[in-house]
Design a protein around this motif. Structure first.
Motif, PDB file in Angstrom:
ATOM      1  N   GLU A  12     -73.056  16.701   6.304  1.00 52.43           N
ATOM      2  CA  GLU A  12     -74.035  16.005   5.466  1.00 52.43           C
ATOM      3  C   GLU A  12     -75.083  16.984   4.935  1.00 52.43           C
ATOM      4  OE1 GLU A  12     -77.403  12.505   5.989  1.00 52.43           O
ATOM      5  OE2 GLU A  12     -75.759  12.642   7.432  1.00 52.43           O
ATOM      6  N   TYR A  13     -75.587  17.864   5.798  1.00 55.08           N
ATOM      7  CA  TYR A  13     -76.590  18.836   5.368  1.00 55.08           C
ATOM      8  C   TYR A  13     -76.006  19.890   4.435  1.00 55.08           C
ATOM      9  CZ  TYR A  13     -79.680  16.824   8.866  1.00 55.08           C
ATOM     10  OH  TYR A  13     -80.453  15.973   9.589  1.00 55.08           O
ATOM     11  N   LEU A  14     -74.775  20.268   4.652  1.00 57.79           N
ATOM     12  CA  LEU A  14     -74.118  21.211   3.762  1.00 57.79           C
ATOM     13  C   LEU A  14     -73.946  20.602   2.371  1.00 57.79           C
ATOM     14  CD1 LEU A  14     -72.780  23.986   3.552  1.00 57.79           C
ATOM     15  CD2 LEU A  14     -70.641  22.904   4.230  1.00 57.79           C
ATOM     16  N   GLY A  15     -73.563  19.350   2.327  1.00 57.38           N
ATOM     17  CA  GLY A  15     -73.442  18.651   1.048  1.00 57.38           C
ATOM     18  C   GLY A  15     -74.783  18.513   0.350  1.00 57.38           C
ATOM     19  N   LEU A  16     -75.830  18.250   1.113  1.00 59.92           N
ATOM     20  CA  LEU A  16     -77.163  18.136   0.554  1.00 59.92           C
ATOM     21  C   LEU A  16     -77.623  19.464  -0.037  1.00 59.92           C
ATOM     22  CD1 LEU A  16     -79.693  16.396   0.164  1.00 59.92           C
ATOM     23  CD2 LEU A  16     -80.401  17.104   2.441  1.00 59.92           C
ATOM     24  N   GLY A  17     -77.365  20.550   0.670  1.00 58.70           N
ATOM     25  CA  GLY A  17     -77.726  21.872   0.156  1.00 58.70           C
ATOM     26  C   GLY A  17     -76.981  22.209  -1.123  1.00 58.70           C
ATOM     27  N   ALA A  18     -75.710  21.877  -1.167  1.00 61.24           N
ATOM     28  CA  ALA A  18     -74.923  22.130  -2.379  1.00 61.24           C
ATOM     29  C   ALA A  18     -75.426  21.278  -3.538  1.00 61.24           C
ATOM     30  CB  ALA A  18     -73.448  21.841  -2.111  1.00 61.24           C
ATOM     31  N   GLU A  19     -75.814  20.050  -3.255  1.00 56.05           N
ATOM     32  CA  GLU A  19     -76.336  19.160  -4.294  1.00 56.05           C
ATOM     33  C   GLU A  19     -77.661  19.691  -4.852  1.00 56.05           C
ATOM     34  OE1 GLU A  19     -77.451  14.427  -4.758  1.00 56.05           O
ATOM     35  OE2 GLU A  19     -76.549  15.155  -2.907  1.00 56.05           O
ATOM     36  N   ILE A  20     -78.520  20.187  -3.985  1.00 54.53           N
ATOM     37  CA  ILE A  20     -79.796  20.747  -4.437  1.00 54.53           C
ATOM     38  C   ILE A  20     -79.549  22.004  -5.270  1.00 54.53           C
ATOM     39  CG2 ILE A  20     -81.873  21.941  -3.637  1.00 54.53           C
ATOM     40  CD1 ILE A  20     -81.952  19.914  -1.317  1.00 54.53           C
ATOM     41  N   ALA A  21     -78.673  22.870  -4.811  1.00 54.30           N
ATOM     42  CA  ALA A  21     -78.379  24.100  -5.552  1.00 54.30           C
ATOM     43  C   ALA A  21     -77.795  23.785  -6.929  1.00 54.30           C
ATOM     44  CB  ALA A  21     -77.419  24.970  -4.755  1.00 54.30           C
ATOM     45  N   ALA A  22     -76.906  22.817  -6.989  1.00 53.87           N
ATOM     46  CA  ALA A  22     -76.287  22.460  -8.266  1.00 53.87           C
ATOM     47  C   ALA A  22     -77.303  21.821  -9.206  1.00 53.87           C
ATOM     48  CB  ALA A  22     -75.116  21.517  -8.033  1.00 53.87           C
ATOM     49  N   SER A  23     -78.195  20.987  -8.666  1.00 55.29           N
ATOM     50  CA  SER A  23     -79.171  20.319  -9.530  1.00 55.29           C
ATOM     51  C   SER A  23     -80.158  21.309 -10.126  1.00 55.29           C
ATOM     52  CB  SER A  23     -79.922  19.231  -8.768  1.00 55.29           C
ATOM     53  OG  SER A  23     -80.882  19.793  -7.898  1.00 55.29           O
ATOM     54  N   LEU A  24     -80.348  22.442  -9.476  1.00 53.39           N
ATOM     55  CA  LEU A  24     -81.230  23.466 -10.028  1.00 53.39           C
ATOM     56  C   LEU A  24     -80.471  24.441 -10.924  1.00 53.39           C
ATOM     57  CD1 LEU A  24     -83.429  24.264  -6.915  1.00 53.39           C
ATOM     58  CD2 LEU A  24     -84.089  22.989  -8.944  1.00 53.39           C
ATOM     59  N   ALA A  25     -79.278  24.819 -10.532  1.00 60.80           N
ATOM     60  CA  ALA A  25     -78.556  25.871 -11.244  1.00 60.80           C
ATOM     61  C   ALA A  25     -77.920  25.391 -12.551  1.00 60.80           C
ATOM     62  CB  ALA A  25     -77.483  26.461 -10.341  1.00 60.80           C
ATOM     63  N   ILE A  26     -77.353  24.202 -12.564  1.00 61.39           N
ATOM     64  CA  ILE A  26     -76.607  23.750 -13.747  1.00 61.39           C
ATOM     65  C   ILE A  26     -77.493  23.638 -14.993  1.00 61.39           C
ATOM     66  CG2 ILE A  26     -75.308  21.817 -14.723  1.00 61.39           C
ATOM     67  CD1 ILE A  26     -73.977  21.541 -11.956  1.00 61.39           C
ATOM     68  N   PRO A  27     -78.651  22.964 -14.937  1.00 58.43           N
ATOM     69  CA  PRO A  27     -79.475  22.907 -16.161  1.00 58.43           C
ATOM     70  C   PRO A  27     -80.012  24.271 -16.603  1.00 58.43           C
ATOM     71  CG  PRO A  27     -80.200  21.237 -14.603  1.00 58.43           C
ATOM     72  CD  PRO A  27     -79.222  22.111 -13.892  1.00 58.43           C
ATOM     73  N   ILE A  28     -80.367  25.119 -15.643  1.00 63.72           N
ATOM     74  CA  ILE A  28     -80.901  26.429 -16.005  1.00 63.72           C
ATOM     75  C   ILE A  28     -79.814  27.294 -16.639  1.00 63.72           C
ATOM     76  CG2 ILE A  28     -81.904  28.564 -15.095  1.00 63.72           C
ATOM     77  CD1 ILE A  28     -83.357  26.778 -13.028  1.00 63.72           C
ATOM     78  N   LEU A  29     -78.628  27.296 -16.054  1.00 68.16           N
ATOM     79  CA  LEU A  29     -77.534  28.083 -16.630  1.00 68.16           C
ATOM     80  C   LEU A  29     -77.089  27.532 -17.982  1.00 68.16           C
ATOM     81  CD1 LEU A  29     -75.380  28.874 -13.476  1.00 68.16           C
ATOM     82  CD2 LEU A  29     -76.798  30.440 -14.807  1.00 68.16           C
ATOM     83  N   THR A  30     -77.109  26.214 -18.119  1.00 64.08           N
ATOM     84  CA  THR A  30     -76.779  25.616 -19.414  1.00 64.08           C
ATOM     85  C   THR A  30     -77.779  26.067 -20.472  1.00 64.08           C
ATOM     86  OG1 THR A  30     -75.805  23.697 -18.323  1.00 64.08           O
ATOM     87  CG2 THR A  30     -76.417  23.440 -20.634  1.00 64.08           C
ATOM     88  N   GLY A  31     -79.071  26.058 -20.128  1.00 66.68           N
ATOM     89  CA  GLY A  31     -80.089  26.538 -21.059  1.00 66.68           C
ATOM     90  C   GLY A  31     -79.899  28.002 -21.412  1.00 66.68           C
ATOM     91  N   TYR A  32     -79.534  28.799 -20.431  1.00 67.56           N
ATOM     92  CA  TYR A  32     -79.296  30.223 -20.689  1.00 67.56           C
ATOM     93  C   TYR A  32     -78.156  30.417 -21.682  1.00 67.56           C
ATOM     94  CZ  TYR A  32     -77.811  35.017 -19.930  1.00 67.56           C
ATOM     95  OH  TYR A  32     -77.427  36.322 -20.121  1.00 67.56           O
ATOM     96  N   PHE A  33     -77.043  29.721 -21.460  1.00 67.03           N
ATOM     97  CA  PHE A  33     -75.902  29.893 -22.353  1.00 67.03           C
ATOM     98  C   PHE A  33     -76.162  29.301 -23.736  1.00 67.03           C
ATOM     99  CE2 PHE A  33     -73.565  30.342 -18.253  1.00 67.03           C
ATOM    100  CZ  PHE A  33     -73.203  31.662 -18.443  1.00 67.03           C
ATOM    101  N   LEU A  34     -76.932  28.226 -23.818  1.00 67.55           N
ATOM    102  CA  LEU A  34     -77.292  27.683 -25.132  1.00 67.55           C
ATOM    103  C   LEU A  34     -78.209  28.646 -25.881  1.00 67.55           C
ATOM    104  CD1 LEU A  34     -77.837  23.897 -24.382  1.00 67.55           C
ATOM    105  CD2 LEU A  34     -76.023  24.927 -25.765  1.00 67.55           C
ATOM    106  N   ASP A  35     -79.139  29.288 -25.180  1.00 67.72           N
ATOM    107  CA  ASP A  35     -79.986  30.300 -25.816  1.00 67.72           C
ATOM    108  C   ASP A  35     -79.143  31.465 -26.320  1.00 67.72           C
ATOM    109  OD1 ASP A  35     -82.554  29.278 -25.807  1.00 67.72           O
ATOM    110  OD2 ASP A  35     -83.008  30.028 -23.804  1.00 67.72           O
ATOM    111  N   ASP A  36     -78.168  31.864 -25.544  1.00 67.63           N
ATOM    112  CA  ASP A  36     -77.300  32.963 -25.953  1.00 67.63           C
ATOM    113  C   ASP A  36     -76.453  32.564 -27.157  1.00 67.63           C
ATOM    114  OD1 ASP A  36     -76.268  35.602 -25.589  1.00 67.63           O
ATOM    115  OD2 ASP A  36     -74.455  34.712 -24.710  1.00 67.63           O
ATOM    116  N   PHE A  37     -75.943  31.339 -27.170  1.00 66.58           N
ATOM    117  CA  PHE A  37     -75.070  30.885 -28.251  1.00 66.58           C
ATOM    118  C   PHE A  37     -75.845  30.724 -29.558  1.00 66.58           C
ATOM    119  CE2 PHE A  37     -72.967  27.458 -30.648  1.00 66.58           C
ATOM    120  CZ  PHE A  37     -71.717  28.036 -30.812  1.00 66.58           C
ATOM    121  N   PHE A  38     -77.016  30.093 -29.494  1.00 67.29           N
ATOM    122  CA  PHE A  38     -77.806  29.844 -30.701  1.00 67.29           C
ATOM    123  C   PHE A  38     -78.783  30.967 -31.016  1.00 67.29           C
ATOM    124  CE2 PHE A  38     -76.815  25.373 -29.466  1.00 67.29           C
ATOM    125  CZ  PHE A  38     -76.088  25.048 -30.599  1.00 67.29           C
TER     126      PHE A  38
END
Length: 76
Positions: A12-38
């Motif tokens: 349960e705690y491992l899943g929670l940690g992965a969920e927190i990491a994904a919720s922070l990393a996915i939007p930031i990385l998406t913004g990075y790649f959109l900045d690079d593309f545009f």
């Protein structure tokens, strides 16, 4: 114990940690790649950081309410 041998709370705690990491990393990385593309400078990455912070806050509120419900069920 779960099927893979880990106790249920560890999984349960491992899943929670992965969920927190994904919720922070996915939007930031998406913004990075959109900045690079545009070829914009910090616009999309700043938006990604903002959305990551909002998602993190909502996740903490959800976890808090879940733990409060669990604690109230044990004490009463």
């Amino acid at each position: 114990m779960t099927r893979n041998g880990l106790p249920k709370k560890y999984a349960e705690y491992l899943g929670l940690g992965a969920e927190i990491a994904a919720s922070l990393a996915i939007p930031i990385l998406t913004g990075y790649f959109l900045d690079d593309f545009f070829e914009t400078s910090p616009v999309f990455i700043l938006a990604g950081v903002f959305f990551a912070m909002v998602a993190f806050g909502l996740m903490i509120a959800r976890i808090n309410s879940k733990l409060n419900r669990r604690d109230n069920g044990k004490t009463k």
